[in-house]
Design an enzyme around this catalytic site. Sequence first.
Site, PDB file in Angstrom:
ATOM      1  N   ASP A 199      63.409  93.129  80.469  1.00  0.00           N
ATOM      2  CA  ASP A 199      62.656  93.650  79.813  1.00  0.00           C
ATOM      3  C   ASP A 199      61.190  93.178  80.002  1.00  0.00           C
ATOM      4  OD1 ASP A 199      60.937  95.168  77.978  1.00  0.00           O
ATOM      5  OD2 ASP A 199      62.614  95.427  76.596  1.00  0.00           O
ATOM      6  N   HIS A 200      60.451  93.542  81.017  1.00  0.00           N
ATOM      7  CA  HIS A 200      59.077  93.027  81.391  1.00  0.00           C
ATOM      8  C   HIS A 200      58.241  92.783  80.254  1.00  0.00           C
ATOM      9  CE1 HIS A 200      57.660  97.205  82.253  1.00  0.00           C
ATOM     10  NE2 HIS A 200      56.534  96.414  81.914  1.00  0.00           N
ATOM     11  N   HIS A 262      61.208  98.174  75.220  1.00  0.00           N
ATOM     12  CA  HIS A 262      60.235  97.634  74.968  1.00  0.00           C
ATOM     13  C   HIS A 262      59.967  97.497  73.376  1.00  0.00           C
ATOM     14  CE1 HIS A 262      59.647  97.571  79.160  1.00  0.00           C
ATOM     15  NE2 HIS A 262      58.974  98.780  79.086  1.00  0.00           N
TER      16      HIS A 262
HETATM   17  N1  LIG Z   1      58.270 100.990  90.078  1.00  0.00           N
HETATM   18  C1  LIG Z   1      57.880 100.449  88.833  1.00  0.00           C
HETATM   19  O1  LIG Z   1      56.748 100.179  88.439  1.00  0.00           O
HETATM   20  C2  LIG Z   1      58.894 100.235  87.797  1.00  0.00           C
HETATM   21  C3  LIG Z   1      58.717  99.656  86.643  1.00  0.00           C
HETATM   22  C4  LIG Z   1      59.946  99.245  85.692  1.00  0.00           C
HETATM   23  C5  LIG Z   1      61.360  99.412  86.120  1.00  0.00           C
HETATM   24  N2  LIG Z   1      61.543 100.205  87.348  1.00  0.00           N
HETATM   25  C6  LIG Z   1      62.760 100.451  87.799  1.00  0.00           C
HETATM   26  O2  LIG Z   1      63.077  99.767  88.851  1.00  0.00           O
HETATM   27  C7  LIG Z   1      64.056 100.403  89.847  1.00  0.00           C
HETATM   28  C8  LIG Z   1      63.407 100.568  91.251  1.00  0.00           C
HETATM   29  O3  LIG Z   1      62.119 101.212  91.029  1.00  0.00           O
HETATM   30  P1  LIG Z   1      61.107 101.741  91.959  1.00  0.00           P
HETATM   31  O4  LIG Z   1      60.059 102.329  91.508  1.00  0.00           O
HETATM   32  O5  LIG Z   1      60.731 100.557  92.902  1.00  0.00           O
HETATM   33  O6  LIG Z   1      61.977 102.615  92.865  1.00  0.00           O
HETATM   34  P2  LIG Z   1      61.797 103.203  94.482  1.00  0.00           P
HETATM   35  O7  LIG Z   1      60.382 102.979  94.967  1.00  0.00           O
HETATM   36  O8  LIG Z   1      62.750 104.409  94.570  1.00  0.00           O
HETATM   37  O9  LIG Z   1      62.739 101.968  95.147  1.00  0.00           O
HETATM   38  C9  LIG Z   1      63.963 101.930  95.397  1.00  0.00           C
HETATM   39  C10 LIG Z   1      64.435 101.021  96.529  1.00  0.00           C
HETATM   40  O10 LIG Z   1      66.055 101.257  96.583  1.00  0.00           O
HETATM   41  C11 LIG Z   1      66.106 101.505  98.140  1.00  0.00           C
HETATM   42  N3  LIG Z   1      67.354 102.187  98.119  1.00  0.00           N
HETATM   43  C12 LIG Z   1      67.642 103.253  97.663  1.00  0.00           C
HETATM   44  N4  LIG Z   1      68.651 103.684  98.098  1.00  0.00           N
HETATM   45  C13 LIG Z   1      69.325 102.872  99.096  1.00  0.00           C
HETATM   46  C14 LIG Z   1      70.509 102.838  99.599  1.00  0.00           C
HETATM   47  N5  LIG Z   1      71.319 103.831  99.493  1.00  0.00           N
HETATM   48  N6  LIG Z   1      70.817 101.570 100.230  1.00  0.00           N
HETATM   49  C15 LIG Z   1      69.593 100.753 100.439  1.00  0.00           C
HETATM   50  N7  LIG Z   1      68.427 100.679  99.918  1.00  0.00           N
HETATM   51  C16 LIG Z   1      68.231 101.874  98.990  1.00  0.00           C
HETATM   52  C17 LIG Z   1      64.868 102.239  98.691  1.00  0.00           C
HETATM   53  O11 LIG Z   1      64.755 102.161 100.024  1.00  0.00           O
HETATM   54  P3  LIG Z   1      63.882 103.026 100.588  1.00  0.00           P
HETATM   55  O12 LIG Z   1      62.184 102.554 100.385  1.00  0.00           O
HETATM   56  O13 LIG Z   1      64.135 103.155 102.151  1.00  0.00           O
HETATM   57  O14 LIG Z   1      63.949 104.427  99.836  1.00  0.00           O
HETATM   58  C18 LIG Z   1      63.548 101.133  97.721  1.00  0.00           C
HETATM   59  O15 LIG Z   1      63.635 100.010  98.638  1.00  0.00           O
HETATM   60  C19 LIG Z   1      64.135 101.393  88.974  1.00  0.00           C
HETATM   61  O16 LIG Z   1      65.241 101.445  88.322  1.00  0.00           O
HETATM   62  C20 LIG Z   1      63.395 101.718  87.964  1.00  0.00           C
HETATM   63  O17 LIG Z   1      63.226 102.588  87.028  1.00  0.00           O
HETATM   64  C21 LIG Z   1      60.716 100.496  88.259  1.00  0.00           C
END
Ligand SMILES: NC(=O)c1ccc[n+]([C@@H]2O[C@H](COP(=O)([O-])OP(=O)(O)OC[C@H]3O[C@@H](n4cnc5c(N)ncnc54)[C@H](OP(=O)(O)O)[C@@H]3O)[C@@H](O)[C@H]2O)c1
Length: 510
Positions: A199-200, A262
């Site tokens: 939980d950042h 949060h």
């Molecule tokens: N982004 C934020 O600021 C943030 C903040 C808090 C929490 N989160 C949480 O963190 C998690 C990730 O978020 P994100 O925004 O980084 O999502 P994202 O941009 O969609 O990244 C997902 C990652 O998983 C990879 N991926 C998806 N399916 C895959 C598969 N079958 N095999 C291998 N790799 C696969 C994607 O690869 P590709 O690049 O090839 O699609 C990408 O590297 C989520 O649960 C989100 O709710 C995110």
Amino acid sequence: MQETRRESVIRLRGAPQTFKYAVDGGPAMQPCILVIFGATGDLAKRKLLPALYKLHERGMPSVTRIIAVGRRPLDDAAIRRDLAEFITDKKEWEAFSQRITYHQLEFDDKAAYDRLRERLETYDKSLAARRVFYLATAPESFATISRNLSAASIASRRPQRGWHRVIFEKPFGHDLATAKALNKVISKIFSEQQIYRIDHYLGKELVQNILVLRFTNSIFEHLWHKEYIDNVQIIVGERVGVGSRGGYYDNAGALRDMVQNHLMQLIALTTMELPKRMEADSIRTAKVKVLKRIVREPPAKIRKHLILGQYTEGMIDGKPCPAYRDEQGIPKKSTTETFAALKLFINDERWRGVPFYLRTGKALHHQYAEIVVTFKQAPCRLFCGPDGTLAPNRLIIRIQPDEGVKVTFNIKEELADMSAIPVSMDFSHKAEFGINSQEAYERLLADVMRGDQTLFTRWDEVQEQWRIVDHLRKVKVPLERYAAGSHGPAAALRMIKKDGRDWSGNIPIK
Ligand SMILES: NC(=O)c1ccc[n+]([C@@H]2O[C@H](COP(=O)([O-])OP(=O)(O)OC[C@H]3O[C@@H](n4cnc5c(N)ncnc54)[C@H](OP(=O)(O)O)[C@@H]3O)[C@@H](O)[C@H]2O)c1
């Protein structure tokens, strides 16, 4: 680069034992291999790699290596190039980037995990025995990745050498039932001591400061009680709309995305009793205890105490913001809430009868997070302000953007006839300690490498947090509208005004 180790000793009232609390660097980060799943994703690029780069600058052990896992056909040079774009000050980039290698892997491709194990075996044995797996992926992939790591003998509950730790990004589950199902799978593979649920908010400097502020200052500690506190407000406003994360957000909404994690953590830290010891399990036990005392109100009361809203078209910072339903990936008839305001009570000796007002939302007027503790009026009725009222004392803990603490109190107005007016004392973290404070992910990643679980949520905390939010979500309340860039739905203001109060943070909410 030299490892920095500075420790201070804090003695808590009521806790006779002395304990060490790391203030800068803390216990050394142990050398390890950090395997990041989802390394081509938004979170990894914008937050994790920049945080690791900072840790490199601050003295992360030079042998620590990072394996960036993604499904795209990239090589080491390509991933380093992609990640470099997210680093602003590149002085140390060349040295840092040599730590990173790329491993191509589809989450459900078992053979790719065998190749990952073989790759790990190419490193020095003692380094390769210390493994951190960061699952920066959608939660739907957590179980698959965990099972495959275990099946390929990459991660084990009882490694023969070293240690294995696993970090799960938020959200942990979609509700209590899915969180339980996920936890059942992962706890067959990892012990709770190996699991780091992120939980950042807990990595934010002023959030960590809540306990120190409360328990080391008698001017607050003695008054931290229903006898002296009128109400507590926890306000987290986001100026941005849903942006490109519509697909995720529309299945979540403000209650799941912000309140469940949060805001519940902020309320727990604000209200918990003094932990027996200053270590992860004592602190987390104290948090769970108070979360369990949050009152589950009957539906009729929840309808009065819970306001949900969704933003319509508006202007933010002079730029047009589309209505939530017109954002990318959002169904035209979506009823997902982008705003939640609620009133809660805690049924324990310290807090019985004190209202806790929470509010959070997207596409609001301001980007900020703060905790506002309003004290009861002083009993003396001899003085008042020019308008006939007397302002209460307030303690405002500013979590972002300008970290700090503000205390308001009354003094005699200059040249006036004993009229009392409110003034404030303000502590600015930046002014006191400089601008180089750690980002939340920096602190959290360092803690995993140190093996410190204090700032990560234990399963029973997650469980209680979901129980509270599931209970609220069972009740259907009308979806209010508010213009993007406004202060949120008028109903949220009416809710608190009915109690004769106002939203009383630094930013006036009209
Ligand atoms: N982004 C934020 O600021 C943030 C903040 C808090 C929490 N989160 C949480 O963190 C998690 C990730 O978020 P994100 O925004 O980084 O999502 P994202 O941009 O969609 O990244 C997902 C990652 O998983 C990879 N991926 C998806 N399916 C895959 C598969 N079958 N095999 C291998 N790799 C696969 C994607 O690869 P590709 O690049 O090839 O699609 C990408 O590297 C989520 O649960 C989100 O709710 C995110």
